[in-house]
Design an enzyme around this catalytic site. Structure first.
Site, PDB file in Angstrom:
ATOM      1  N   PRO A 152       0.778  -1.342  -0.029  1.00  0.00           N
ATOM      2  CA  PRO A 152       0.124   0.051  -0.124  1.00  0.00           C
ATOM      3  C   PRO A 152       0.860   1.507  -0.160  1.00  0.00           C
ATOM      4  CG  PRO A 152       0.194  -0.746   2.325  1.00  0.00           C
ATOM      5  CD  PRO A 152       0.991  -1.689   1.357  1.00  0.00           C
ATOM      6  N   TRP A 153       0.147   2.423  -0.298  1.00  0.00           N
ATOM      7  CA  TRP A 153       0.943   3.594  -0.316  1.00  0.00           C
ATOM      8  C   TRP A 153       0.984   4.278   0.996  1.00  0.00           C
ATOM      9  CZ3 TRP A 153      -1.804   7.289   1.957  1.00  0.00           C
ATOM     10  CH2 TRP A 153      -3.130   7.274   2.130  1.00  0.00           C
ATOM     11  N   ARG A 162       7.829  -6.141   5.765  1.00  0.00           N
ATOM     12  CA  ARG A 162       6.863  -6.850   6.961  1.00  0.00           C
ATOM     13  C   ARG A 162       6.387  -8.035   5.803  1.00  0.00           C
ATOM     14  NH1 ARG A 162       1.931  -4.266  10.214  1.00  0.00           N
ATOM     15  NH2 ARG A 162       0.810  -4.889   8.476  1.00  0.00           N
ATOM     16  N   LYS A 177       4.351  -5.696  -6.237  1.00  0.00           N
ATOM     17  CA  LYS A 177       3.996  -4.505  -7.072  1.00  0.00           C
ATOM     18  C   LYS A 177       3.736  -3.228  -6.201  1.00  0.00           C
ATOM     19  CE  LYS A 177      -0.434  -3.047  -7.357  1.00  0.00           C
ATOM     20  NZ  LYS A 177      -0.097  -1.668  -7.426  1.00  0.00           N
ATOM     21  N   GLU A 255      -4.710  -7.831   4.657  1.00  0.00           N
ATOM     22  CA  GLU A 255      -4.815  -6.852   5.850  1.00  0.00           C
ATOM     23  C   GLU A 255      -5.414  -5.813   5.222  1.00  0.00           C
ATOM     24  OE1 GLU A 255      -4.547  -3.800   7.590  1.00  0.00           O
ATOM     25  OE2 GLU A 255      -2.033  -3.835   6.949  1.00  0.00           O
ATOM     26  N   CYS A 289      -4.617   2.261   8.530  1.00  0.00           N
ATOM     27  CA  CYS A 289      -5.742   0.957   8.750  1.00  0.00           C
ATOM     28  C   CYS A 289      -5.950   1.177  10.196  1.00  0.00           C
ATOM     29  CB  CYS A 289      -5.513  -0.278   8.080  1.00  0.00           C
ATOM     30  SG  CYS A 289      -3.816  -0.799   8.609  1.00  0.00           S
ATOM     31  N   GLU A 387     -14.872   4.225   6.901  1.00  0.00           N
ATOM     32  CA  GLU A 387     -13.512   4.541   7.202  1.00  0.00           C
ATOM     33  C   GLU A 387     -13.009   5.936   6.811  1.00  0.00           C
ATOM     34  OE1 GLU A 387      -9.129   2.155   7.397  1.00  0.00           O
ATOM     35  OE2 GLU A 387     -10.502   1.788   5.942  1.00  0.00           O
TER      36      GLU A 387
END
Length: 485
Positions: A152-153, A162, A177, A255, A289, A387
């Site tokens: 993710p960014w 991780r 990616k 995740e 998150c 969210e």
């Protein structure tokens, strides 16, 4: 800023490549919209070459001793530590988080390689006794194969190591990616892995624009040479990848998003609540998150808690992320900003009270949103259930422990939950009752290299970090051996 680690190419089979089409996409600085640079835009066909390279490299890499893999991971860890200043600035420039947070994430990313360099040598088998005398068993843990990893960014350095750390430690090979908004820091980390001596084909990375992202995810899900997929991102994309992997009965670890509650009981130490909120809510401008969103505050301490949280929220300085006095940077892009604004405006239109903030901070920059505290939150407001991924606190008053637990658990998601209480019995009761994979009791720091990270319900499957992170990249083989007695 030094550019010794900045790469515009992707890394496949030990070489920096531009892709067949040699197309480019632009990378922007969210602080002011300026163009940082251009990165080569690879597609699924280009990525297939990376998968093939990882597949060919798997045999030799998996046959290396755990000690050999451990030494290479530790060398990679050491090189990251040597380059923290450059990496921290690179991350802050493309991501927008304050420089201290950027450097902190680089150290956090390195910690996973330190941990998994040791865990590589702690993959144990076992024997189990059969109910007959002429049979023996050997249970082995073996690497699953090629791992397709989607980073993710919002934490592009920490999430890369991780995932990649345990994969390489287990003996898997990897195709990463990189995120479209923040491609430079992942490729910089891979360049350091190359310098550390990770063999060609073992660790590959492809960068792409948003238009090619879905095709690469589809390739990871469908190509039989990819044995497992690891994804961090939205629930919606995670569900799509899971459905695609189901066709091949392919392993996947997810995740996904959270909607973290933070409960403040009457006995709470408000100084701890304030310091915990600074990290749990406003780190990376709320773009995490596990960011706390819905603050449930018990009626006996409500007024004082709101007063202290308001002071904190008003004290936060927006500005240039490279400035050491800045505590709130920009949101990542216009889509993120528009989502925050839409949710806040919906709440205001339905009766929420804006204690502070509540709108864009265009005087600071196009992608800045004021740190915001809302009260009077009701069930019909979207911001209670979606969210927000921004610097917004929702405050809700409650009366009893049972009510707080019920409302905190009233979500399809269950990644993180936080609470503050000085009653030890209450701490145990609430910890056991909250439906989340990560619980912060009088603390909001719930992630480290040594501990497992993952969620309940629709917040994902599998675990990252700690010894449990290795399990996502290992499979169990049982061998029964017949002997003469």
């Amino acid at each position: 800023m030094s550019l010794s680690l900045r790469r515009s190419e992707s890394y496949i089979n030990g070489e920096w490549v531009k892709g067949r089409a040699e197309k480019l996409f632009q990378v922007f600085n969210p602080k002011n919209g300026s163009i940082i640079g251009e990165v080569y835009d690879l597609d699924a066909e280009d990525t297939k070459a990376a998968v093939d390279a990882a597949y060919e490299a798997f045999g030799p890499w998996s046959k290396k001793t755990a000690k050999e893999r451990s030494a290479l991971l530790y060398k990679w860890y050491s090189l990251i530590l040597e380059n923290i200043p450059e990496l921290g600035e690179m991350l802050t420039e493309e991501n927008g988080k304050p420089l201290a947070e950027g450097k902190g994430e680089i150290m956090y990313a390195a910690s996973f390689l330190d941990w998994y360099s040791a865990e590589a040598r702690r993959v144990y088998g076992e024997t189990i006794e059969f109910p007959v005398t002429n049979r023996r068993s050997i249970i082995r843990k073996e690497p699953v194969g090629v791992a397709g990893i989607i980073v993710p960014w919002n934490f592009p350095a920490g999430m890369l190591t991780r995932k990649v750390g345990p994969a390489l430690a287990a003996g898997c090979t990897v195709v990463v990616k990189s995120p479209e908004d923040t491609p430079y820091i992942p490729t910089a980390l891979v360049e350091l892995a190359n310098r550390a001596g990770i063999p060609r084909g073992v660790l590959n990375i492809v960068s792409c624009s948003r238009s090619n992202a879905a095709g690469i995810g589809q390739l990871f899900s469908s190509d039989p040479k990819v044995s497992t997929v690891s994804f961090t991102g939205s629930c919606e994309v995670g569900k799509l990848l899971m459905s695609q992997c189901a066709v091949e009965v392919k392993r996947i670890s997810l995740e996904l998003g959270g909607l973290a509650p933070l409960i403040v009981f009457d006995s709470a130490d408000l100084s701890k609540v304030v310091s915990g909120t600074l990290f749990a809510k406003f780190r990376n401008c709320g773009q995490a998150c596990i960011s706390a969103q819905n603050f449930f505050i018990q009626e006996g301490i409500y007024d004082k808690a709101v007063e202290e949280l308001t002071k904190l929220t008003k004290s936060l300085k927006m500005g240039d992320p490279m400035d050491s006095t800045t505590s709130i940077g920009p949101l990542i892009n216009s889509r993120g900003l528009e989502k925050v604004e839409r949710l806040v405006n919906d709440a205001k239109s339905k009766g929420a009270t804006v204690i502070c903030g509540g709108s864009r901070a265009t005087d600071v920059g196009e992608l800045y949103f004021q740190p915001t505290l809302l009260t009077g939150i009701t069930e019909d407001m979207d911001i209670l259930h979606q969210e927000v991924f921004g610097p917004v606190i929702n405050v809700i008053k409650f009366k009893t422990e049972e009510e707080a637990i019920r409302r905190a658990n009233d979500s399809e998601r269950g990644l993180a939950s936080y609470f503050y209480s000085s009653d030890i019995s209450q701490c145990y009761r609430v910890m056991e009752a909250l439906q989340a994979g990560l619980i912060g009791c009088n603390d909001t720091t719930v992630s480290s290299a040594e501990t497992p990270f993952g969620g309940y319900k629709q917040s994902g499957i599998g675990r990252e970090g700690g010894k449990y992170g290795m399990d996502e990249f290992l499979q169990i083989k049982m061998c029964a051996i017949g002997i003469d007695i």
